[in-house]
Design an enzyme around this catalytic site. Structure first.
Site, PDB file in Angstrom:
ATOM      1  CE1 TYR A 294      -0.841  12.643   3.245  1.00 37.30           C
ATOM      2  CE2 TYR A 294      -2.975  13.568   3.764  1.00 37.30           C
ATOM      3  CZ  TYR A 294      -2.167  12.477   3.571  1.00 37.30           C
ATOM      4  OH  TYR A 294      -2.689  11.207   3.684  1.00 37.30           O
TER       5      TYR A 294
ATOM      6  CE  LYS B  92       6.054   2.588  13.001  1.00 35.12           C
ATOM      7  NZ  LYS B  92       5.592   1.267  13.462  1.00 35.12           N
TER       8      LYS B  92
ATOM      9  CG  ASP C 230       2.595  -0.146  14.216  1.00 34.29           C
ATOM     10  OD1 ASP C 230       2.417   0.659  15.153  1.00 34.29           O
ATOM     11  OD2 ASP C 230       3.670  -0.732  14.036  1.00 34.29           O
TER      12      ASP C 230
ATOM     13  CG  ASP D 179      -6.076  10.846   4.675  1.00 37.28           C
ATOM     14  OD1 ASP D 179      -7.303  10.623   4.634  1.00 37.28           O
ATOM     15  OD2 ASP D 179      -5.393  11.073   3.657  1.00 37.28           O
TER      16      ASP D 179
ATOM     17  CG  ASP E 235     -10.746   7.181   4.688  1.00 35.65           C
ATOM     18  OD1 ASP E 235     -11.427   8.149   5.102  1.00 35.65           O
ATOM     19  OD2 ASP E 235     -10.364   7.087   3.507  1.00 35.65           O
TER      20      ASP E 235
END
Ligand code: NAD
Length: 356
Positions: free
Chosen positions: A142, A191, A223, A247, A251
């Site tokens: 970001y 990851k 994942d 993020d 959520d």
């Protein structure tokens, strides 16, 4: 005690929910003999309308000069056409960066009264859901370079994801310290099978793990973590992860706790001046209708008392009042269930105040 609070009402439902949190803080001040001094700060769409930019420098300075910052939410369709560099969300990113807030902490807790609203099977829910996602907030993709260029006759877009060791170490420590205050279990999510940033992340986390032998530490690929959160969320105590993964996972975590309207968050840096906000957005679909659930913002005010003001009894009192309002059957539309009483945003505020 006297504390100054920068108040960012923001856009959409922001002003409605922040007003209820301020009523609660005022009652706390009266009950516990404190003085809270509020200073209004424009940020987001309303700041674009008024000042031509989402976070004018003077507004950032007002936040930095306060003991803490309370935020509703920013953004909405009105500003969809604004150039990317000046969108409402840029104000939020600039605020986080300007305040040096590198750690976002989101509790994912299923309140027993809302178990029916959890979309998971009862056999999973009955094991309990109570974990925190500690998300790195001012690094990663970001904040990397973004570019779009014409290459071989077509557009090509690039976003750079970068992390340095000190950025990983400081958020990693927050993860371990948070675990120490809870059930001593930390899951670091990355990851590392694909990304260099994740391999560095994992190496730094392993180095830190040696300093916290009392914390049960494990690595998990992002994942797999996304699957495990819906398969068996009871296995988690504290999850620590980088910005983009955090993020998305936080959520996902919010959805299994019943309603997005219930969840508070804190963002902290090196100082005690933190940013406290519900995790949801400005909900333009219900803005201005007095329908929004103010509990995420009210619980954010409780977190502010606990983490920035060192007022644990005051935080406990707010959380207990929320608990009693739910026990008494009051529900806003987003969490309405059979046999409960549907209330508006301000009526939920009234109910919580009555139990304070
Ligand atoms: P949203 O969280 O605003 O809304 C998603 C859904 O949840 C909507 O149906 C909404 O009505 C409902 N909802 C959210 N909060 C609620 C509450 N307190 N009570 C009852 N229902 C609630 O997400 P979105 O629709 O994707 O985004 C709307 C705007 O908010 C966008 O402009 C987005 O950029 C912005 N946004 C801001 C923040 C922030 O300020 N931190 C975070 C996320 C999104």
């Amino acid at each position: 005690m006297e504390k100054t609070i920068a108040v960012i009402r923001g856009d959409g439902i922001g002003p409605e929910i922040v007003d209820q949190a301020i009523r609660v803080l005022d009652k706390v001040a009266e009950k516990f003999n404190h003085t809270f001094i509020y200073g209004d700060v424009d940020m987001g769409g309303n700041a674009i309308d008024k000042w031509g930019e989402p976070l004018p420098e003077a507004m950032l300075q007002k936040c930095l000069a306060s003991d803490s910052v309370l935020l509703g939410a920013v953004g909405g369709p009105k500003w969809d056409g604004v150039p990317a560099a000046k969108r409402p969300e840029k104000g939020l990113l600039a605020l986080r960066a300007g305040m040096g807030l590198f750690s976002n902490n989101r509790p994912a807790k299923l309140w027993p009264q809302l178990a029916g609203a959890c979309p998971l099977k009862p056999s999973i829910v009955e094991k309990g859901i109570d974990f925190i996602v500690v998300r790195e907030l001012i690094g990663g993709v970001y904040f990397g370079e973004h570019s779009t260029a014409e290459v071989d006759g077509e557009k090509k877009a690039t976003d750079i994801m970068a992390y340095s060791e000190h950025e990983i170490e400081r958020i990693g420590r927050i993860g371990f310290e948070t675990a120490r205050k809870r059930r001593n279990k930390l899951t670091s999510v990355d990851k590392a099978n694909v990304l260099d940033t994740s391999r560095l992340w994992r190496a730094v986390m392993h180095r830190l793990a040696a300093e916290y032998p009392d914390v049960e530490y494990s690595d998990m690929l992002v994942d797999n973590c996304a699957m495990q959160i819906v398969k068996d969320p009871s296995q988690f105590d504290v999850i620590v992860t980088e910005n983009l993964f955090g993020d998305i996972l936080s959520d996902e975590a919010s959805m299994i706790t019943g309603s997005i309207g219930m969840i508070p968050s804190s963002s902290l840096g090196e100082t005690s001046c933190g940013l406290y906000e519900p995790i949801h957005g400005s909900a333009p679909d219900i803005a201005g209708q007095n329908k929004a659930n103010p509990i995420g913002t009210i619980l954010s005010a409780a977190m502010m008392c606990r983490y920035s003001f060192d007022m644990p009894a005051e935080a406990d009192a707010i959380e207990a009042a929320v608990q009693k309002a739910l026990d008494a059957g009051f529900r806003t539309g987003d969490m309405m269930a059979e046999g409960c009483q549907l209330v508006s945003c301000s009526e939920m505020g009234d109910a919580i105040l009555s139990f304070l």
